[in-house]
Design an enzyme around this catalytic site. Structure first.
Site, PDB file in Angstrom:
ATOM      1  N   GLY A  12       0.649  -1.386  -0.073  1.00  0.00           N
ATOM      2  CA  GLY A  12       0.000  -0.003  -0.082  1.00  0.00           C
ATOM      3  C   GLY A  12       0.980   1.113   0.012  1.00  0.00           C
ATOM      4  N   VAL A  14       1.405   3.693   2.527  1.00  0.00           N
ATOM      5  CA  VAL A  14       2.027   3.843   3.570  1.00  0.00           C
ATOM      6  C   VAL A  14       2.971   2.692   3.574  1.00  0.00           C
ATOM      7  CG1 VAL A  14       2.105   4.089   6.191  1.00  0.00           C
ATOM      8  CG2 VAL A  14       0.146   5.122   4.706  1.00  0.00           C
ATOM      9  N   ARG A  39      -4.343 -11.988  -1.344  1.00  0.00           N
ATOM     10  CA  ARG A  39      -4.405 -11.206  -2.979  1.00  0.00           C
ATOM     11  C   ARG A  39      -2.939 -11.097  -3.243  1.00  0.00           C
ATOM     12  NH1 ARG A  39      -8.649  -8.166  -0.659  1.00  0.00           N
ATOM     13  NH2 ARG A  39      -6.930  -6.966   0.301  1.00  0.00           N
ATOM     14  N   CYS A 129      -2.803  11.623  10.033  1.00  0.00           N
ATOM     15  CA  CYS A 129      -1.848  12.626   9.296  1.00  0.00           C
ATOM     16  C   CYS A 129      -1.999  13.829   9.410  1.00  0.00           C
ATOM     17  CB  CYS A 129      -1.774  12.104   7.848  1.00  0.00           C
ATOM     18  SG  CYS A 129      -3.417  11.999   7.199  1.00  0.00           S
ATOM     19  N   GLN A 156      -6.972  18.173   2.577  1.00  0.00           N
ATOM     20  CA  GLN A 156      -6.234  16.873   2.393  1.00  0.00           C
ATOM     21  C   GLN A 156      -6.124  16.082   1.066  1.00  0.00           C
ATOM     22  OE1 GLN A 156      -8.061  16.288   6.837  1.00  0.00           O
ATOM     23  NE2 GLN A 156      -7.278  14.582   5.955  1.00  0.00           N
ATOM     24  N   SER A 159      -4.149  10.869  -1.444  1.00  0.00           N
ATOM     25  CA  SER A 159      -3.118   9.709  -1.003  1.00  0.00           C
ATOM     26  C   SER A 159      -3.774   9.175   0.330  1.00  0.00           C
ATOM     27  CB  SER A 159      -1.796  10.027  -1.141  1.00  0.00           C
ATOM     28  OG  SER A 159      -1.670  11.152  -0.433  1.00  0.00           O
ATOM     29  N   GLY A 160      -4.119  10.178   1.241  1.00  0.00           N
ATOM     30  CA  GLY A 160      -4.517   9.800   2.602  1.00  0.00           C
ATOM     31  C   GLY A 160      -5.632   8.880   2.606  1.00  0.00           C
ATOM     32  N   LYS A 213     -11.138  13.181  15.397  1.00  0.00           N
ATOM     33  CA  LYS A 213      -9.855  12.877  15.510  1.00  0.00           C
ATOM     34  C   LYS A 213      -8.635  13.960  15.788  1.00  0.00           C
ATOM     35  CE  LYS A 213     -10.191   9.537  12.040  1.00  0.00           C
ATOM     36  NZ  LYS A 213      -9.762   8.808  10.762  1.00  0.00           N
ATOM     37  N   HIS A 241      -0.758  17.082   2.251  1.00  0.00           N
ATOM     38  CA  HIS A 241      -1.926  17.970   3.253  1.00  0.00           C
ATOM     39  C   HIS A 241      -1.381  19.245   3.390  1.00  0.00           C
ATOM     40  CE1 HIS A 241      -3.704  13.947   3.364  1.00  0.00           C
ATOM     41  NE2 HIS A 241      -3.655  13.875   4.231  1.00  0.00           N
ATOM     42  N   ASN A 314       2.019  13.823   3.533  1.00  0.00           N
ATOM     43  CA  ASN A 314       1.159  12.942   4.287  1.00  0.00           C
ATOM     44  C   ASN A 314       1.601  11.411   4.542  1.00  0.00           C
ATOM     45  OD1 ASN A 314      -0.136  13.676   1.647  1.00  0.00           O
ATOM     46  ND2 ASN A 314      -1.200  11.594   2.440  1.00  0.00           N
TER      47      ASN A 314
HETATM   48  N1  LIG Z   1      -2.157   7.353   3.344  1.00  0.00           N
HETATM   49  C1  LIG Z   1      -1.812   8.364   4.454  1.00  0.00           C
HETATM   50  O1  LIG Z   1      -1.633   9.395   4.525  1.00  0.00           O
HETATM   51  C2  LIG Z   1      -2.415   7.549   5.758  1.00  0.00           C
HETATM   52  C3  LIG Z   1      -1.927   8.427   6.889  1.00  0.00           C
HETATM   53  C4  LIG Z   1      -2.183   8.006   8.054  1.00  0.00           C
HETATM   54  C5  LIG Z   1      -2.638   6.775   8.375  1.00  0.00           C
HETATM   55  N2  LIG Z   1      -3.129   5.987   7.248  1.00  0.00           N
HETATM   56  C6  LIG Z   1      -3.654   4.498   7.531  1.00  0.00           C
HETATM   57  O2  LIG Z   1      -2.748   3.657   7.054  1.00  0.00           O
HETATM   58  C7  LIG Z   1      -3.435   2.647   6.816  1.00  0.00           C
HETATM   59  C8  LIG Z   1      -3.044   2.147   5.270  1.00  0.00           C
HETATM   60  O3  LIG Z   1      -3.464   3.223   4.473  1.00  0.00           O
HETATM   61  P1  LIG Z   1      -2.670   3.266   2.856  1.00  0.00           P
HETATM   62  O4  LIG Z   1      -2.767   4.636   2.497  1.00  0.00           O
HETATM   63  O5  LIG Z   1      -1.272   2.650   2.876  1.00  0.00           O
HETATM   64  O6  LIG Z   1      -3.852   2.348   2.107  1.00  0.00           O
HETATM   65  P2  LIG Z   1      -3.540   1.399   0.471  1.00  0.00           P
HETATM   66  O7  LIG Z   1      -2.738   2.138  -0.019  1.00  0.00           O
HETATM   67  O8  LIG Z   1      -5.069   1.174   0.300  1.00  0.00           O
HETATM   68  O9  LIG Z   1      -2.988   0.146   1.159  1.00  0.00           O
HETATM   69  C9  LIG Z   1      -3.720  -0.861   1.997  1.00  0.00           C
HETATM   70  C10 LIG Z   1      -2.764  -2.087   2.248  1.00  0.00           C
HETATM   71  O10 LIG Z   1      -3.230  -2.856   3.403  1.00  0.00           O
HETATM   72  C11 LIG Z   1      -3.273  -3.977   2.905  1.00  0.00           C
HETATM   73  N3  LIG Z   1      -4.385  -4.947   3.292  1.00  0.00           N
HETATM   74  C12 LIG Z   1      -5.661  -4.665   2.796  1.00  0.00           C
HETATM   75  N4  LIG Z   1      -6.475  -5.628   3.567  1.00  0.00           N
HETATM   76  C13 LIG Z   1      -5.731  -6.527   4.059  1.00  0.00           C
HETATM   77  C14 LIG Z   1      -5.829  -7.894   4.592  1.00  0.00           C
HETATM   78  N5  LIG Z   1      -7.098  -8.448   4.883  1.00  0.00           N
HETATM   79  N6  LIG Z   1      -4.634  -8.407   5.070  1.00  0.00           N
HETATM   80  C15 LIG Z   1      -3.580  -8.035   4.966  1.00  0.00           C
HETATM   81  N7  LIG Z   1      -3.395  -6.971   4.313  1.00  0.00           N
HETATM   82  C16 LIG Z   1      -4.341  -6.219   3.813  1.00  0.00           C
HETATM   83  C17 LIG Z   1      -3.179  -4.149   1.203  1.00  0.00           C
HETATM   84  O11 LIG Z   1      -2.838  -5.171   0.801  1.00  0.00           O
HETATM   85  P3  LIG Z   1      -3.153  -5.788  -0.471  1.00  0.00           P
HETATM   86  O12 LIG Z   1      -2.331  -5.026  -1.563  1.00  0.00           O
HETATM   87  O13 LIG Z   1      -2.904  -7.147  -0.434  1.00  0.00           O
HETATM   88  O14 LIG Z   1      -4.758  -5.506  -0.633  1.00  0.00           O
HETATM   89  C18 LIG Z   1      -2.492  -2.828   1.147  1.00  0.00           C
HETATM   90  O15 LIG Z   1      -0.911  -3.173   1.534  1.00  0.00           O
HETATM   91  C19 LIG Z   1      -4.892   2.854   6.852  1.00  0.00           C
HETATM   92  O16 LIG Z   1      -5.332   2.179   8.133  1.00  0.00           O
HETATM   93  C20 LIG Z   1      -4.827   4.281   6.770  1.00  0.00           C
HETATM   94  O17 LIG Z   1      -5.903   5.116   7.444  1.00  0.00           O
HETATM   95  C21 LIG Z   1      -2.705   6.422   6.025  1.00  0.00           C
END
Ligand SMILES: NC(=O)c1ccc[n+]([C@@H]2O[C@H](COP(=O)([O-])OP(=O)(O)OC[C@H]3O[C@@H](n4cnc5c(N)ncnc54)[C@H](OP(=O)(O)O)[C@@H]3O)[C@@H](O)[C@H]2O)c1
Length: 341
Positions: A12, A14, A39, A129, A156, A159-160, A213, A241, A314
């Site tokens: 993903g 992050v 997957r 973030c 924001q 990508s968040g 939050k 952001h 972010n």
């Molecule tokens: N992006 C930001 O700025 C940000 C900031 C703060 C917090 N966060 C938090 O960080 C988390 C991830 O965000 P992201 O932006 O990186 O999301 P993302 O790009 O959608 O990536 C999601 C990741 O989670 C994995 N995943 C999903 N379902 C899963 C499962 N059942 N078992 C194992 N792995 C699984 C996905 O794997 P697959 O590829 O195999 O589906 C992928 O690696 C979220 O909780 C988000 O709220 C994000």
């Protein structure tokens, strides 16, 4: 004396940034394991010069792992973190544990001492973030003039919301130019060429969960006495952001004083006042580690008021970098001694 590290959500936004930052900062890892859903098993992700084969989180045995970076969403954390925390310290990026009184919520420039409390549950939470970049800028000002109240409006980036949301902005933008009507999927309304005053779900009092939050996390990290009001808005920016922040202090602080304090603050870069175009924007600060502060000015409509503009990447300071910095503190102050013993 190296550490075994697992990155959950490694495919993903992050998780891949965590892998990049671990390599950039020469994190003392003997072994790094990439985990995601069934997957992705067998897919490869980059870690420096190496490619790591993604393994299945559901069947992974955390025995022997020292630190887990968790970024796969709250539901996934709920299912695996208790199992992982029996063996390793979990640094969790989701909102699941942030308000748990037995879990420290940490921004290393602001409250590194809170990391000491990690051992109650073997979990450390990384704030939202939008909260992180704001408290990095607020902390040195609070130390100087004590903050009474904060009013923040956020802008924001998509990508968040994760990778799928970035695809949605890209496809909708392309669609507008090729006469294909944008169809909202990840977001409740069209995001291309639009702004959406709605991040996360609505609560009974009309606030969104994202706004709530920011308020409760700021109180937990910085000072429970600070009064705060947040309005969170999604904008069609891919990464970065931005926030317009209005602060009321207990005692006088001029814009010049604030500029001087912030110029010395860890993790902050001030870009201000050299000429009319001296301000930071998300496109210019993408990929950078610091929180950028611009347009610092006095707010004459209240006593001891200041306004400023704050921008950060972010995915880095708002997520992955903050998590890696926590791990660096943990190693230096807690794990190193434990490992040596
Ligand atoms: N992006 C930001 O700025 C940000 C900031 C703060 C917090 N966060 C938090 O960080 C988390 C991830 O965000 P992201 O932006 O990186 O999301 P993302 O790009 O959608 O990536 C999601 C990741 O989670 C994995 N995943 C999903 N379902 C899963 C499962 N059942 N078992 C194992 N792995 C699984 C996905 O794997 P697959 O590829 O195999 O589906 C992928 O690696 C979220 O909780 C988000 O709220 C994000």
């Amino acid at each position: 004396m190296g550490y075994k590290i697992a990155v959950v959500g490694a495919t993903g936004n992050v998780g891949s940034e965590v892998l990049k930052i671990l390599d950039e900062r020469k994190f003392p890892a003997d072994e790094v394991v990439a985990l995601a859903s069934a997957r992705s098993v067998g897919k490869e992700v980059s870690y420096g010069e190496c490619n790591l084969k993604v393994q299945n989180l559901d069947t992974f045995d955390f025995k022997g792992t020292d630190i887990v970076f968790s970024a796969a969403g709250s539901d996934v954390s709920k299912a695996f973190v208790p199992r992982a925390a029996k063996h390793a310290v979990v640094i969790d990026k989701t909102s699941l544990f942030r308000m748990d009184p037995d879990v420290p919520l940490v921004v290393p420039e602001v409250n590194p001492e809170a990391i000491d409390g990690y051992s109650k549950r073997n979990i450390i939470a990384v704030p939202n973030c939008s909260t992180i970049q704001m408290v990095v800028a607020l902390k040195p000002l609070h130390d100087y003039a004590k903050i009474k109240r904060v009013v923040v409006a956020t802008y924001q980036s998509v990508s968040g919301t994760g990778k799928a949301a970035m695809d949605e902005l890209f496809n909708q933008t392309k669609g507008v130019f090729t006469n294909n009507t944008p169809v909202p999927d990840i977001y409740p309304k069209q995001i291309a060429f639009n702004v959406i005053p709605h991040i996360d779900s609505f609560m009974e009092d009309g606030m969104t969960k994202e706004e709530w939050k920011m308020v409760v996390e700021t109180k937990k990290i910085l000072d429970p006495k600070i009064k705060m009001c947040a309005s969170c808005v999604r904008v069609p920016v891919f990464i970065g952001h931005s926030e317009m922040i209005n602060v009321e202090f207990e005692r006088e602080i001029t814009a010049d004083e604030a500029r001087a304090i912030l110029r010395k603050a860890p993790g902050v870069t001030v870009i201000d006042t050299d000429n009319e175009l001296t301000y930071a924007t998300p496109a210019e600060t993408q990929g950078d580690d610091d929180v950028y502060v611009s347009r610092i000015r006095e707010d004459v409509s209240v006593e001891n008021g200041l306004n400023f503009w704050c921008v950060a990447d972010n995915l880095r300071k708002g997520a992955a970098l903050n998590a890696v910095q926590i791990a660096e503190h943990l190693i230096k102050n807690q794990l190193k001694k434990a490992k040596a013993a």
